[in-house]
Design an enzyme around this catalytic site. Structure first.
Site, mmCIF file in Angstrom:
data_model
loop_
_atom_site.group_PDB
_atom_site.id
_atom_site.type_symbol
_atom_site.label_atom_id
_atom_site.label_comp_id
_atom_site.label_asym_id
_atom_site.label_seq_id
_atom_site.Cartn_x
_atom_site.Cartn_y
_atom_site.Cartn_z
ATOM 1 N N HIS A 292 0.834 -1.207 0.000
ATOM 2 C CA HIS A 292 0.000 0.000 0.000
ATOM 3 C C HIS A 292 0.863 1.249 0.000
ATOM 4 O O HIS A 292 1.917 1.307 0.644
ATOM 5 C CB HIS A 292 -1.026 -0.010 1.133
ATOM 6 C CG HIS A 292 -0.525 0.309 2.501
ATOM 7 N ND1 HIS A 292 -0.388 1.597 2.974
ATOM 8 C CD2 HIS A 292 -0.167 -0.492 3.531
ATOM 9 C CE1 HIS A 292 0.025 1.572 4.230
ATOM 10 N NE2 HIS A 292 0.177 0.319 4.598
ATOM 11 N N ASP A 304 5.613 2.819 7.156
ATOM 12 C CA ASP A 304 4.254 2.314 6.921
ATOM 13 C C ASP A 304 3.533 3.180 5.889
ATOM 14 O O ASP A 304 2.857 4.132 6.246
ATOM 15 C CB ASP A 304 3.485 2.314 8.238
ATOM 16 C CG ASP A 304 2.085 1.745 8.101
ATOM 17 O OD1 ASP A 304 1.790 1.112 7.077
ATOM 18 O OD2 ASP A 304 1.282 1.944 9.022
ATOM 19 N N GLU A 338 -5.448 1.813 1.926
ATOM 20 C CA GLU A 338 -5.326 0.667 2.827
ATOM 21 C C GLU A 338 -5.616 1.083 4.256
ATOM 22 O O GLU A 338 -6.265 0.359 5.011
ATOM 23 C CB GLU A 338 -3.913 0.083 2.726
ATOM 24 C CG GLU A 338 -3.710 -1.232 3.481
ATOM 25 C CD GLU A 338 -3.222 -1.060 4.918
ATOM 26 O OE1 GLU A 338 -3.060 -2.071 5.620
ATOM 27 O OE2 GLU A 338 -2.998 0.100 5.353
ATOM 28 N N GLU A 339 -5.132 2.281 4.605
ATOM 29 C CA GLU A 339 -5.293 2.748 5.971
ATOM 30 C C GLU A 339 -6.750 3.056 6.318
ATOM 31 O O GLU A 339 -7.096 3.207 7.487
ATOM 32 C CB GLU A 339 -4.429 3.989 6.215
ATOM 33 C CG GLU A 339 -2.933 3.773 6.041
ATOM 34 C CD GLU A 339 -2.312 2.945 7.154
ATOM 35 O OE1 GLU A 339 -3.058 2.437 8.015
ATOM 36 O OE2 GLU A 339 -1.078 2.804 7.159
ATOM 37 N N ASP A 367 4.061 -5.066 3.794
ATOM 38 C CA ASP A 367 3.523 -3.942 4.542
ATOM 39 C C ASP A 367 4.363 -3.735 5.796
ATOM 40 O O ASP A 367 4.299 -4.536 6.723
ATOM 41 C CB ASP A 367 2.064 -4.236 4.910
ATOM 42 C CG ASP A 367 1.352 -3.040 5.511
ATOM 43 O OD1 ASP A 367 2.011 -2.025 5.768
ATOM 44 O OD2 ASP A 367 0.131 -3.129 5.740
ATOM 45 N N HIS A 470 2.172 5.063 12.849
ATOM 46 C CA HIS A 470 1.031 5.967 12.652
ATOM 47 C C HIS A 470 1.229 7.333 13.305
ATOM 48 O O HIS A 470 0.256 7.976 13.688
ATOM 49 C CB HIS A 470 -0.265 5.317 13.140
ATOM 50 C CG HIS A 470 -0.802 4.299 12.179
ATOM 51 N ND1 HIS A 470 -2.035 3.724 12.336
ATOM 52 C CD2 HIS A 470 -0.279 3.772 11.057
ATOM 53 C CE1 HIS A 470 -2.245 2.864 11.341
ATOM 54 N NE2 HIS A 470 -1.184 2.886 10.556
#
Length: 533
Positions: A292, A304, A338-339, A367, A470
Site C-alpha cells: 500500500h 508504513d 489501505e489505511e 507492509d 502511525h
C-alpha cells in the site's frame, strides 16, 4: 578401474572447488541449504537479482516519498489528498521510465480524517495537556466536538485479566449523568458498540483506553469505529492515561474534568491504485506483488508503508532493466486507501471476474518491512503457530508453501524468523477472501519486542517494533537499514522464484510441518488499526 577412481577423484575435487567459490561469493553453503530442503539452484539463480535490488535505491524512493509529503501533503500522503496523488505520480513515472505501461485504477471512497489536531486536557483537579499521537488519538469515524465535562468511569476492570466488558451493555450506563464524558476500557465488544452505548446514555464525548492486560495492550489505542461517522468526539488512549483519568475507580464519577476537542471530516474523495505488469509471462498465470502506498493523516508513512512500496518499485525497475524473461506474468500493484480499511485492494479484487481471479496464482504482500526495532515476521499462511482466534486462520491452499519459501530463504542466510498471524489485516486480506493463496513479510508495528526477540534480532526489549507507528515521526529516519536490506533481499528472492515457477508441474501445496523450519513462535500485529476489541 583406475580410470573410474580418477574420475571420482576429479568429481570430488570439482565439487570442493565449487563449494569454495560459492562461499567466496557469499552464496549459502550446501549444508545450510540442505537443512532447509530448498534447492541450491533457486538460491543461486536469484543471487544476481538480489544484489541488483540495492538498499541505496530503495532508500532513494523512500526519500522521494518523504519529500512529496513535505511539499504537497502537509506532512502526510493520505489517500484522496495531494500527498497521495503525487506519491502515485512518482511511482507511475518511475515505472514509465523503466519501460512499463502503468495504469491508474480510479475509485471513490469515504475519506475520514482529522481536519485539525485533536486536543485532550485535564482541567481539574490538575491542569495538564496530553500529547496527540502519544497519549491519545482520534478514533477513526469519530465525530467533531469541543466539550468540557466531568469524566465518568463505566464498568472498568483494574487490573484486567483480558475479559473487560466495559461499555458493552446498556446496563453498564445505569446512573450515567447526561453530558458527562464516558471513560471506557478496551475489551470484548467493538469500539463502535461502546461508543454507541455511551451516546445513547447521553454522553457528550467518549474516551476508550487500552485494556492493560498484556504488554501489547498497554500502548496508545489507535482504533476505528467503522462507518458511518458518529456525531460526537471519541478518542483512544494508552492504558496508563485511562487508568489515571479513572482515579483508579471502576464505576462512577472520577472527580476529573477534561476538555475533549476533535475536528474531523468525512467526505467522498477520489483516489487510485497504480498497476503495472511485465510484458513477458503467461497472462493466464499471474503473480500479484502488492504494497500500500498511502499513509495515515498523522505522518508521511515512510516505514508504513513507504518501505514496502519502495521495495517493490525497485524490484520492478530492476526486473525491467535486466529484461528478464519470465514464465509467469508479474503484476505489481500499489494500493491506495489501505489505511481506511483495505479499500483499494478490496476494490481491485471486486473488479476482477471469476475468470480473472482464477488466473492469479498467488499474492505477495509487503507492509512495513523497515521497522527500526524490527523482527523478521513471516505471514503464517497455514496458521500452524496460532489458535483460530482474533481472526487468525489458515489461508487458501498453498499459502503455507509461500510462507515456507520465505522461511527457508532466511534460514539459508542464517537469519531466524517468526510467524505473524494470518488475519487478513493488510492488503492480502481481499485475496485470501476469494480463495487466492497469499503470503508476505512484516517487521512489526505497535507490538512490543520481547527480551527473547531482542536477544535474537537485536534492538530494544520492551519497546515497540516501530515507536513511530502511525505518528508524525514515521519519516525517512524511522527505518532500520539492516532490517530493510535483509527483508528486501527476501522479497526479491521470492518474486523472482515465483516468476519462474512451473505451476503445472509444481502446484502450490501446504507442506507438512517440519521441525526447525525457522518459525519459533511470536506475535506481530498487521495494519490497519485495530477494529474491534
Amino acid at each position: 578401474m583406475f580410470t573410474r577412481k580418477k574420475s571420482l577423484f576429479q568429481r570430488l575435487s570439482l565439487l570442493l572447488l565449487v563449494i569454495w567459490l560459492l562461499n567466496l561469493l557469499g552464496v549459502p553453503n550446501l549444508e545450510a541449504v540442505a537443512a532447509t530442503g530448498d534447492n541450491l539452484g533457486d538460491l543461486q539463480s536469484t543471487q544476481g537479482f538480489r544484489k541488483a535490488v540495492t538498499l541505496e535505491k530503495i532508500r532513494s524512493h523512500q526519500l522521494a516519498l518523504q519529500k512529496v509529503a513535505q511539499d504537497y501533503g502537509g506532512g502526510n500522503r493520505l489517500a484522496g489528498t495531494a500527498g497521495f496523488d503525487k506519491s502515485a505520480e512518482y511511482v507511475f513515472n518511475q515505472l514509465k521510465a523503466a519501460g512499463y505501461n502503468p495504469t491508474y485504477q480510479e475509485f471513490s471512497y469515504l475519506l475520514v480524517s482529522d481536519r485539525t489536531p485533536s486536543q485532550l486536557q485535564q482541567i481539574s483537579p490538575f491542569g495538564q495537556s496530553y500529547v496527540n499521537g502519544v497519549d491519545f488519538a482520534t478514533m477513526s469515524y469519530s465525530g467533531s466536538g469541543n466539550v468540557t465535562a466531568p469524566v465518568y468511569a463505566v464498568d472498568l476492570k483494574l487490573p484486567s485479566s483480558g475479559d473487560s466488558t466495559s461499555g458493552c451493555e446498556a446496563a453498564d450506563f445505569a446512573g450515567f449523568p447526561a453530558g458527562a464524558i464516558a471513560l471506557m476500557q478496551r475489551g470484548t465488544c467493538t469500539f463502535r458498540v461502546k461508543a454507541e452505548n455511551a451516546r445513547a446514555a447521553g454522553a457528550s464525548g467518549a474516551i476508550i483506553f487500552n485494556e492493560g492486560n498484556s504488554p501489547d495492550r498497554t500502548g496508545l489505542l489507535n482504533g476505528t469505529l467503522n462507518a458511518p461517522p458518529l456525531d460526537y468526539p471519541v478518542v483512544g488512549t494508552t492504558f496508563a492515561l485511562g487508568q489515571f483519568l479513572s482515579s483508579y475507580l471502576t464505576n462512577g464519577p472520577t472527580g476529573v474534568t477534561v476538555r475533549l476537542k476533535t475536528d474531523t471530516l468525512a467526505e467522498v474523495r477520489t483516489t487510485s491504485n497504480v498497476i503495472a505488469e511485465t510484458a513477458s509471462g503467461d497472462p493466464n498465470s499471474v503473480i500479484v506483488v502488492g504494497a500500500h502506498l498511502d499513509s495515515v493523516s498523522r505522518g508521511p508513512g515512510i516505514n508504513d508503508n513507504g518501505s514496502g512500496s519502495a521495495t517493490i518499485l525497485e524490484i520492478a525497475n530492476v526486473f525491467a532493466s535486466q529484461e528478464r524473461p519470465t514464465r509467469n506474468k508479474l503484476r505489481f500493484i500499489w494500493f491506495s486507501a489501505e489505511e481506511a480499511g483495505l479499500v483499494g485492494s478490496n476494490y481491485y479484487v471486486s473488479q476482477l471476474s471469476q475468470a480473472e481471479r482464477n488466473k492469479i496464482r498467488l499474492n505477495l504482500n509487503f507492509d512495513m518491512i523497515g521497522s527500526p526495532n524490527y523482527v523478521r515476521f513471516v505471514y503464517d499462511g497455514d496458521n500452524s503457530a496460532f489458535p483460530v482466534s482474533g481472526g487468525a486462520q489458515p489461508g487458501p491452499q498453498g499459502s503455507g508453501e509461500i510462507e515456507r519459501v520465505f522461511v527457508d530463504y532466511f534460514k539459508a542466510q542464517g537469519f531466524p524468523t517468526e510467524p505473524t498471524p494470518f488475519n487478513g489485516r493488510s492488503d492480502y486480506g481481499p485475496f485470501i477472501a476469494v480463495g487466492i493463496p497469499a503470503g508476505g513479510l512484516f517487521s512489526g508495528a505497535e507490538g512490543i519486542k520481547t527480551a527473547g526477540q531482542a536477544a535474537t534480532y537485536g534492538g530494544s526489549a520492551n519497546k515497540p517494533y516501530d515507536p513511530c507507528y502511525h505518528l508524525a515521526c514515521d519519516t525517512y529516519d524511522n527505518n532500520s537499514n539492516e532490517g530493510l536490506d535483509q527483508m528486501s533481499d527476501a522479497v526479491a528472492h521470492a518474486v523472482l522464484y515465483f516468476s519462474k515457477r512451473n505451476f503445472e508441474k509444481q502446484p502450490l501445496i501446504n507442506p507438512p510441518a517440519r521441525p526447525g523450519s525457522g518459525n519459533s513462535g511470536g506475535v506481530g500485529l498487521d495494519d490497519p488499526d485495530p477494529v474491534a476489541i
